[in-house]
Design an enzyme around this catalytic site. Structure first.
Site, mmCIF file in Angstrom:
data_model
loop_
_atom_site.group_PDB
_atom_site.id
_atom_site.type_symbol
_atom_site.label_atom_id
_atom_site.label_comp_id
_atom_site.label_asym_id
_atom_site.label_seq_id
_atom_site.Cartn_x
_atom_site.Cartn_y
_atom_site.Cartn_z
ATOM 1 N N LEU A 160 -20.463 -30.079 -36.491
ATOM 2 C CA LEU A 160 -19.169 -29.437 -36.601
ATOM 3 C C LEU A 160 -19.370 -27.946 -36.364
ATOM 4 C CD1 LEU A 160 -17.715 -31.060 -39.870
ATOM 5 C CD2 LEU A 160 -17.105 -31.637 -37.513
ATOM 6 N N ASP A 161 -18.387 -27.291 -35.756
ATOM 7 C CA ASP A 161 -18.448 -25.843 -35.602
ATOM 8 C C ASP A 161 -18.563 -25.185 -36.968
ATOM 9 O OD1 ASP A 161 -18.082 -26.181 -32.892
ATOM 10 O OD2 ASP A 161 -15.931 -25.744 -32.946
ATOM 11 N N ARG A 162 -19.147 -24.006 -37.000
ATOM 12 C CA ARG A 162 -19.280 -23.281 -38.268
ATOM 13 C C ARG A 162 -17.924 -23.085 -38.950
ATOM 14 N NH1 ARG A 162 -18.657 -18.193 -39.980
ATOM 15 N NH2 ARG A 162 -18.189 -17.413 -37.893
#
Length: 323
Positions: A146-148
């Site tokens: 997942l993106d930050r």
């Protein structure tokens, strides 16, 4: 793992206590016969030339564990060591939740603002490090990322055999993935499928765009509700493919970007600001830590169905509920 909880301007941050860290690397072919200062200035751009001069003079940068001059010529077989006092960017003080702890699989709910694995300036303030040092989970295998800035469900395998099986399911697009997003405006459709390619503008900076000639990308959106008070809509999102920033880009393409996603058309509703103490300090030489432009976005993975028996869910965030 030592960290502190700091409240700053009404926001609670998780801050790793500064610690000594050594970066080590062997001489690469393209570095041969170049001055040491030139190698660090042009190959490691995280710091300035002024800092690298200081670090070499103070013995914070060594060659073969020996202090050298800045004009030392790097040669084949040299070991370069850079000793720093590392101070990581803060992340939101939101707990990591263990949702499923099975014999071979771990499913967690990742907070927004926290990267999945060590990257860039983040090391101990990453999900995998926290799971290892604070929860005791060793050698977890990532199945997806997942993106930050994105929160939600993350599946990890506890051994390589299971990791390979689950990764294959992901690659074959057999996984049913569900996200929830909060977007700008009154979403025009009850249901719509977007079939629009995605290509990289700058991979190094992590910037992508919609492009008819890009990699095929499909997302289905379902309107959940429109919040009259904020003029924002909450949607369920089902990505059929798994391109980088796919949901964010397809929502911008539709004219309804994630409301606080400043990278792709949203407004800076939650800019982050770190106190002065969050600096890298090295032998009296102070370097400003790059400020994070925002702490999270309203995009949350809440369900991954891999097979009939492996159907995982995590709770929806508060912003996804109509109050």
């Amino acid at each position: 793992m030592a960290y502190e909880i700091v409240d700053f301007k009404g926001i609670s941050f998780r801050c790793v206590v500064p610690y000594v860290f050594q970066y080590k690397t062997w001489c690469k072919m393209r570095w041969r016969d170049r001055p040491l200062l030139d190698v660090f200035t042009k190959e490691f751009k995280a710091y300035t030339e002024e800092y690298y001069r200081h670090a070499i003079e103070k013995g914070l940068i060594l060659v073969n564990n020996q202090q050298v001059e800045k004009n030392y010529i790097v040669r084949n077989g040299d070991l370069l060591v850079h000793k720093v006092t590392r101070c990581e960017p803060p992340v939101l003080n939101t707990p990591v939740l263990i949702s499923y702890d099975l014999p071979n699989i771990l499913v967690v709910a990742k907070p927004g603002s926290m990267p999945v694995h060590p990257t860039g300036a983040y090391n101990k303030n990453s999900l995998l490090s926290i799971l290892k040092y604070e929860f005791g989970y060793e050698d977890l295998k990532l199945i997806h990322r997942l993106d930050r800035l994105t929160s939600g469900l993350l599946i990890l395998a506890k051994n390589s055999l299971v990791a390979n099986s689950l990764t294959q399911l992901m690659k074959n697009n057999q996984t049913e993935k569900w996200y929830v997003a909060r977007v700008a405006g009154n979403f025009k459709w009850e249901t719509i499928e977007v079939d629009m390619g995605i290509s990289a503008v700058c991979r190094k900076e992590g910037i992508y765009t919609t492009d008819e000639q890009g990699k095929p990308s499909r997302t289905v959106f379902y309107k959940k509700f429109f919040d009259q008070s904020t003029q924002q809509s909450v949607l369920y999102c089902r990505p059929i493919t798994g391109r980088t920033h796919q949901i964010r880009l397809h929502l911008r393409y539709l004219g309804h970007p994630i409301a606080n996603d400043i990278c792709y058309g949203g407004d800076a509703l939650d800019p982050i600001e770190a106190p002065e103490t969050f600096k890298i300090i090295s032998e009296g030489f102070r370097l400003p830590l790059e400020k994070t432009k925002q702490r999270e976005i309203w995009l949350h993975a809440f369900r991954y169905k891999l097979t009939t028996n492996l159907d995982f869910k995590v709770p929806l965030p508060e912003w996804a509920k109509l109050t």
